[in-house]
Scaffold this motif. Sequence first.
Motif, PDB file in Angstrom:
ATOM      1  N   ALA A   1       6.349  15.612  -2.725  1.00  0.00           N
ATOM      2  CA  ALA A   1       6.194  14.216  -2.976  1.00  0.00           C
ATOM      3  C   ALA A   1       4.911  13.795  -1.790  1.00  0.00           C
ATOM      4  CB  ALA A   1       7.544  13.616  -2.527  1.00  0.00           C
ATOM      5  N   VAL A   2       4.536  12.829  -2.131  1.00  0.00           N
ATOM      6  CA  VAL A   2       3.460  12.000  -1.045  1.00  0.00           C
ATOM      7  C   VAL A   2       4.002  10.575  -0.846  1.00  0.00           C
ATOM      8  CG1 VAL A   2       1.600  13.635  -1.524  1.00  0.00           C
ATOM      9  CG2 VAL A   2       1.758  11.592  -2.855  1.00  0.00           C
ATOM     10  N   TYR A   3       3.595  10.086   0.261  1.00  0.00           N
ATOM     11  CA  TYR A   3       3.904   8.650   0.503  1.00  0.00           C
ATOM     12  C   TYR A   3       2.477   8.216   0.805  1.00  0.00           C
ATOM     13  CZ  TYR A   3       8.815   9.452   0.548  1.00  0.00           C
ATOM     14  OH  TYR A   3      10.110   9.787   0.188  1.00  0.00           O
ATOM     15  N   LEU A   4       1.900   7.201   0.169  1.00  0.00           N
ATOM     16  CA  LEU A   4       0.727   6.810   0.436  1.00  0.00           C
ATOM     17  C   LEU A   4       0.969   5.125   0.837  1.00  0.00           C
ATOM     18  CD1 LEU A   4      -0.996   7.981  -2.904  1.00  0.00           C
ATOM     19  CD2 LEU A   4      -1.057   8.770  -0.759  1.00  0.00           C
ATOM     20  N   ASP A   5       0.469   4.806   1.925  1.00  0.00           N
ATOM     21  CA  ASP A   5       0.299   3.530   2.382  1.00  0.00           C
ATOM     22  C   ASP A   5      -0.716   2.609   2.944  1.00  0.00           C
ATOM     23  OD1 ASP A   5       0.061   4.759   4.925  1.00  0.00           O
ATOM     24  OD2 ASP A   5       2.122   4.185   5.844  1.00  0.00           O
ATOM     25  N   LYS A   6      -1.994   3.469   2.813  1.00  0.00           N
ATOM     26  CA  LYS A   6      -3.106   2.756   3.116  1.00  0.00           C
ATOM     27  C   LYS A   6      -3.622   1.800   1.944  1.00  0.00           C
ATOM     28  CE  LYS A   6      -5.060   6.714   5.699  1.00  0.00           C
ATOM     29  NZ  LYS A   6      -5.250   8.082   5.285  1.00  0.00           N
TER      30      LYS A   6
END
Length: 90
Positions: free
Chosen positions: A47-52
Motif C-alpha cells: 500500500a502507499v500513502y500519498l500526501d503531496k
Amino acid sequence: MHVRVLPLTAGPHRATQSGPFVILDFQAEGHRPAEPTTVYSEGLTGAVYLDKQAEVETYESAWNTLDDMVLSVEDSRDLMSALAKEYDDA
C-alpha cells in the motif's frame, strides 16, 4: 448507504488505471491540527500513502470526474433491477 453505477457505456475512466483508492480527510481535534489530506491506495505488492498536494489533487480530480459520470442513485437502482430481472429470466 447508496450505490451508484458507472455503466459500461461510459467507457474507460482514468481512475481504473490507479486501482482502488480512498481519499482521507482529517479534522483538527482540540489543540491538535488536522493532518493533511492523504490518498491511500493498495496494490499487488503493498500500500502507499500519498500526501503531496499534486498527488492528492490528481486523485481528487479523478474522483470528481468519476462522480460526474456515474448514474444517479435512482438510475443505478433501475439498471441493477433490470439486470437482475434479465439474469433471473435467463
